[in-house]
Design a protein around this motif. Sequence first.
Motif, PDB file in Angstrom:
ATOM      1  N   PRO A   1       0.802  -1.232   0.000  1.00  0.00           N
ATOM      2  CA  PRO A   1       0.000   0.000   0.000  1.00  0.00           C
ATOM      3  C   PRO A   1       0.831   1.278   0.000  1.00  0.00           C
ATOM      4  CG  PRO A   1       0.064  -0.903   2.200  1.00  0.00           C
ATOM      5  CD  PRO A   1       0.809  -1.876   1.332  1.00  0.00           C
ATOM      6  N   ILE A   2       1.830   1.339  -0.852  1.00  0.00           N
ATOM      7  CA  ILE A   2       2.630   2.540  -1.049  1.00  0.00           C
ATOM      8  C   ILE A   2       2.999   2.622  -2.520  1.00  0.00           C
ATOM      9  CG2 ILE A   2       3.621   2.635   1.279  1.00  0.00           C
ATOM     10  CD1 ILE A   2       6.101   1.272   0.205  1.00  0.00           C
ATOM     11  N   ALA A   3       3.415   3.809  -2.955  1.00  0.00           N
ATOM     12  CA  ALA A   3       3.887   3.981  -4.327  1.00  0.00           C
ATOM     13  C   ALA A   3       5.321   3.481  -4.422  1.00  0.00           C
ATOM     14  CB  ALA A   3       3.812   5.446  -4.738  1.00  0.00           C
ATOM     15  N   MET A   4       5.572   2.557  -5.330  1.00  0.00           N
ATOM     16  CA  MET A   4       6.921   2.032  -5.469  1.00  0.00           C
ATOM     17  C   MET A   4       7.149   1.502  -6.876  1.00  0.00           C
ATOM     18  SD  MET A   4       6.889  -1.643  -3.460  1.00  0.00           S
ATOM     19  CE  MET A   4       8.603  -1.901  -3.946  1.00  0.00           C
TER      20      MET A   4
ATOM     21  N   ARG B   1       8.491   5.486  -2.626  1.00  0.00           N
ATOM     22  CA  ARG B   1       8.302   6.933  -2.654  1.00  0.00           C
ATOM     23  C   ARG B   1       7.400   7.375  -1.507  1.00  0.00           C
ATOM     24  NH1 ARG B   1       7.764   5.083  -7.867  1.00  0.00           N
ATOM     25  NH2 ARG B   1       5.505   5.424  -7.982  1.00  0.00           N
ATOM     26  N   GLY B   2       7.801   8.461  -0.862  1.00  0.00           N
ATOM     27  CA  GLY B   2       7.066   8.968   0.285  1.00  0.00           C
ATOM     28  C   GLY B   2       7.739   8.565   1.581  1.00  0.00           C
ATOM     29  N   PRO B   3       7.403   9.220   2.713  1.00  0.00           N
ATOM     30  CA  PRO B   3       8.041   8.925   4.001  1.00  0.00           C
ATOM     31  C   PRO B   3       7.890   7.461   4.393  1.00  0.00           C
ATOM     32  CG  PRO B   3       6.697  10.914   4.133  1.00  0.00           C
ATOM     33  CD  PRO B   3       6.395  10.292   2.816  1.00  0.00           C
TER      34      PRO B   3
ATOM     35  N   ASN C   1      15.731   9.438   8.385  1.00  0.00           N
ATOM     36  CA  ASN C   1      16.357   9.795   7.107  1.00  0.00           C
ATOM     37  C   ASN C   1      15.685   9.142   5.903  1.00  0.00           C
ATOM     38  OD1 ASN C   1      18.136  11.139   8.791  1.00  0.00           O
ATOM     39  ND2 ASN C   1      19.719   9.577   8.636  1.00  0.00           N
ATOM     40  N   SER C   2      14.385   8.868   6.004  1.00  0.00           N
ATOM     41  CA  SER C   2      13.642   8.354   4.850  1.00  0.00           C
ATOM     42  C   SER C   2      12.397   9.191   4.625  1.00  0.00           C
ATOM     43  CB  SER C   2      13.276   6.880   5.050  1.00  0.00           C
ATOM     44  OG  SER C   2      12.468   6.712   6.198  1.00  0.00           O
ATOM     45  N   ILE C   3      12.479  10.513   4.879  1.00  0.00           N
ATOM     46  CA  ILE C   3      11.307  11.366   4.742  1.00  0.00           C
ATOM     47  C   ILE C   3      10.916  11.572   3.282  1.00  0.00           C
ATOM     48  CG2 ILE C   3      11.667  12.552   6.927  1.00  0.00           C
ATOM     49  CD1 ILE C   3      12.955  14.838   5.392  1.00  0.00           C
ATOM     50  N   GLY C   4      11.831  11.371   2.355  1.00  0.00           N
ATOM     51  CA  GLY C   4      11.500  11.434   0.936  1.00  0.00           C
ATOM     52  C   GLY C   4      11.161  10.072   0.367  1.00  0.00           C
TER      53      GLY C   4
END
Length: 743
Positions: A62-65, A153-155, A163-166
């Motif tokens: 459930p994330i953009a990847m 992509r995304g936090p 360090n994975s806020i982007g």
Amino acid sequence: MTHGKLTVARNLSPVAAATAFALASLVAAPVMAEEVAAKKESKIEAITVTATKRSQVIYEVPIAMSAFSGDDLAAQGIADITDVGKFVPNLNITGFSAGHNSSANPFIRGIGLQDHLITTDPGVSVYVDGVYLGRQVGQNWNLANIERIEVLRGPQGTLYGRNSIGGAINIITKQPGQEAVAKMSAEVGTRGRLKGSIFTNQAVSDDLAFNFNLGFNRRGGLGEFINLPNAEYDVGENQEFHGRFSLKYNASDDLRIVFTADANDGEGGTRPYTTLIDEMPNGRLYQNGLRNTDVAADPYDNATGTLATSKVSNKANGLSLTADYDINEDLGAKFIFSKRSSEYMAGLDDDGTKLALDHYPERGTADQTSVELQFTGYLGNVDFVTGLYWFNEEGSNRQRSDEASFNGGPTKLELDQETTSKAVFVNVGYDATDDLRLSGGVRYTEDEKSASTNVFDPVGTVYSQREWDDVSWEVASNYTFENGLNWYATVQTGYQSGQYPARPYFLIGQYFSVGGPDNPEAAAIVRANNAFMASENISAINYETGFKGQLTNDFSMSVALFNTEYDDLPYQVNVVTDSGFDTNNLIVEQTSRGIEFESTYMVTDNFTVHSSLGYMDVDVEEQNGVKPVAPLTPELTAAISPSYAFELSNSALLTTRVDVSYRDSMYGEPSYDPRRMTQIDSRTTVNFDISYAPINADWTVSLYGRNVFDERYDDARLNTGDYILLIKSNDASEFGVRYSATF
């Protein structure tokens, strides 16, 4: 990898366009499900990924990847991780740290790393086999022995932490297995390309296996050091040796242990760059009589007279131990231990002339140790991942006063930092029905940093120590329609600990402001003022929804709509003062919103088209009358990759592929420049690959072309206040032959 093609109405606002697309998708999804309810067996193989630290088909995450299989990397013209940034929506990867030609700085959705010094942390985390890489200069970016690459992509604060806020990039290598395999590949091309690698996987016994790869990669330069006849390398030239060894031992039916060691050793010439002086007539260089005619006429040549800024090098080595233990059929444990060391040498002669004015030879080191313990399990309709994490890094950067200079006078930079990070996390999924899944997670992190700096001997070394903590969380749901299409909605947060200033030359100004050197207490006053202070935590919250899956047996797609809000985000603004080159952190709020689309369409059994498109709008709040812009973040990204396979009369297979990548114009640094002198032009690059494979043969020969139209573009543009520094890409046209064989 899945890609897509989408037209974005330019006359709609990003929010309106995203809302319209979301509503259209919600209406269309049930209709499409009915139309293809009786679809045939899929022709497209779905990639299994481990983005959530559990194995899932990419459509179920459930994330953009995006995901790239290792076998497809070479065919797509992806020679290193920088090339990955050409084909993922809203991803841009540059490499300009201190003029190094093997660094990689990913920017995802407007977030990345603007500086490479030890006190700055990346906004996009990079992992290799579950091991976080704290530094992005001096590492091994050769994509050899790769199983797949995942771009999230995304936090990703819950599972990947600080360090994975982007976003996050996962590089997964091939694990040792029982099958006896030996592979070799060789590549020869223009621009002095010489590349070779060997790989073998062998079983020692039923319980013990290993694999090993060794490689060499060389590429020639793009220009010459016109005032340094004794320069060891040309501008942009590089060569590197790299190797990796993995040993897997099945200690029992329930316990599997993998030991891995890797190393790389590279050298080369500083990447191409040039300096614009005439464009800043009030600047210090222009006022001192220098002009654009004093730098090299060809921007890919270099007119420096400082030998120490003509060469770059990087070395890294690492050891890791991973143990997987099946407690029972439903519960498992995983232990990951790693130690890594890296070092580099680089530097720029900023004035770009033969004069010894502004040059900064630099050395950096980093040593890190990490330990992670995970527990996974299934309890009926519930599954979970939980664990503990510990990370320690010690690093330094050095610019020696007898080598570095500012305005012709000696300058120095001594920067040291130790970071310790501890975390506990849990992520739980619940299958509410056969079609509906709910999930959520939380992570608690504590960070401690101790740093010191010496930029001016009369002040001496200034010390500081700071602690931070944060709670990251996420909630998500995804629903599977009858046709296999998945809808998901996610709210996720991310966290980045505060940071110390990268180049605190302001300490010199403070020394003189309190009466130094006439005041014998001036140095003590500066040290007591706690001037060397760290910023606050950076936090991010992302709202995202999308669809992904296979609509028909020959068409797969994914679409994501997102809105991400960042608080206390430091923008690093470079300023030149009388005291030296200063990097100031401007603390802002930022909102990134946009849409991403990817698809794969098998037009026929022989003809396939991959495509991707990303559109993003980034708004940064105004600070002190200045409205910054997101650096190195194109508004529009796109790629299309058609491939066609011909079966020849002798039953051999001829596969042709073209990869076209587009990146919109962008700003090279965050400071808004009304004259647009830091704006980077848009670019389109084209690769091709033609491969011939005889039937039942174990070898393939390919003709390739990378950046075939020789698109030259800037990696970054920096306005120092005295001049414009143009960091050129080390990318250029290349044509050659690649041979690979399996034994």
